[in-house]
Design an enzyme around this catalytic site. Structure first.
Site, PDB file in Angstrom:
ATOM      1  N   LYS A  16       0.796  -1.305  -0.114  1.00 43.19           N
ATOM      2  CA  LYS A  16      -0.028   0.123  -0.038  1.00 43.19           C
ATOM      3  C   LYS A  16       0.810   1.182  -0.039  1.00 43.19           C
ATOM      4  O   LYS A  16       0.432   2.370  -0.264  1.00 43.19           O
ATOM      5  CB  LYS A  16      -0.922   0.148   1.102  1.00 43.19           C
TER       6      LYS A  16
HETATM    7  C1  LIG Z   1      -1.142  -5.664   2.975  1.00 41.74           C
HETATM    8  C2  LIG Z   1      -2.105  -5.946   1.894  1.00 41.74           C
HETATM    9  N1  LIG Z   1      -1.814  -6.573   0.835  1.00 41.74           N
HETATM   10  C3  LIG Z   1      -2.704  -6.687  -0.345  1.00 41.74           C
HETATM   11  C4  LIG Z   1      -3.686  -6.276  -0.234  1.00 41.74           C
HETATM   12  C5  LIG Z   1      -4.491  -6.339  -1.421  1.00 41.74           C
HETATM   13  O1  LIG Z   1      -4.347  -5.405  -2.514  1.00 41.74           O
HETATM   14  P1  LIG Z   1      -5.181  -4.531  -3.437  1.00 41.74           P
HETATM   15  O2  LIG Z   1      -6.008  -3.736  -2.640  1.00 41.74           O
HETATM   16  O3  LIG Z   1      -4.432  -3.971  -4.313  1.00 41.74           O
HETATM   17  O4  LIG Z   1      -6.031  -5.656  -4.059  1.00 41.74           O
HETATM   18  C6  LIG Z   1      -4.163  -5.412   0.860  1.00 41.74           C
HETATM   19  C7  LIG Z   1      -5.533  -4.796   0.856  1.00 41.74           C
HETATM   20  O5  LIG Z   1      -6.631  -5.121   0.660  1.00 41.74           O
HETATM   21  C8  LIG Z   1      -3.285  -5.262   1.540  1.00 41.74           C
HETATM   22  O6  LIG Z   1      -3.655  -4.554   3.058  1.00 41.74           O
END
Ligand SMILES: Cc1ncc(COP(=O)(O)O)c(C=O)c1O
Length: 237
Positions: free
Chosen positions: A48
């Protein structure tokens, strides 16, 4: 300054370029080679950081964000931490509307990074005025000189991964990647990374993984959202 000092100007310089680590033990019984792109190596501990930095720097580039302005987001933790970190370093106020499902330690982490946190009920519909989406929207309307990141609907979320995660994986695998496996929250990681990789090689297969119990999986299969008890939201400093 001593020319021998090897230091980064800012923690923001450490976002992205995360390592690819070969998985040996867990995949020993499978044919093929498996690698993990370890996003926890980002300074804010997750992928993020990439979207926080990209979206905020795009807003600066477009002239819609200036020092002292307020950055608002809905987040259950990780995005909030990254936005709070980037805001702190760049001199913005940060307000986060978080779900009551978030753990207390995550909320404490956001506060320790200087964010003002609103805890909102997790199981009300998105258009309920108490939902974290609606609380964030209201604050954005009320606070002059604020921007709302809106990661679920912001194309720059996808673009951040198109510009960083995708090219890094392509480069780190020497273009040999055959399958990408990713989980999904907003879908930004899997969409942006896949878009880039598919442009390089349309034969790469993209596999999305979702957990049992996830509201997304259930909604996808049944068009029903889980609804549990409704909490009153409380305002935290
Ligand atoms: C640490 C983390 N990795 C991956 C994700 C998923 O990524 P994305 O929101 O880009 O699908 C999230 C969020 O849901 C997350 O908090």
């Amino acid at each position: 300054m001593n020319k021998d000092i090897k230091a980064y100007d800012s923690v923001l310089d450490l976002i992205g370029d995360t390592p690819l680590i070969k998985l040996s033990t867990t995949t020993a019984n499978y044919t093929g080679e498996f690698f993990a792109k370890v996003e926890a190596f980002n300074p804010g501990h997750s992928s993020k950081d990439r979207i926080a930095l990209h979206i905020i720097e795009e807003a600066e580039r477009k002239g819609i964000l200036k020092p002292g302005d307020t950055i608002i987001e809905t987040t259950s933790g990780n995005t909030g931490f990254s936005i709070a970190m980037v805001s702190r370093i760049k001199g913005y106020d940060c307000i986060l509307a978080v779900s009551s499902k978030s753990s207390a330690d995550k909320i404490d982490m956001l506060k320790s990074m200087g964010a003002k946190v609103y805890v909102c009920p997790a199981h009300v519909s998105a258009d309920d005025p108490r939902s974290y989406y609606e609380v964030a929207k209201r604050l954005h309307e009320e606070i002059k000189d604020s921007i709302y990141i809106n990661q679920y609907f912001n194309e720059l979320n996808i673009e951040a991964h198109y510009r960083s995660t995708g090219p890094e994986i392509w480069e780190q695998t020497g273009g040999q990647i055959t399958h990408l496996v990713a989980c999904s929250g907003t879908g930004g990681t899997i969409s942006g990374t896949a878009r880039f990789l598919k442009e390089q090689n349309p034969n790469i297969e993209i596999l999305g993984v979702d957990a049992y119990g996830s509201v997304l999986k259930k909604y996808h299969e049944t068009k029903e959202f889980d609804s549990e008890e409704i909490y009153p939201y409380r305002i935290e400093g």
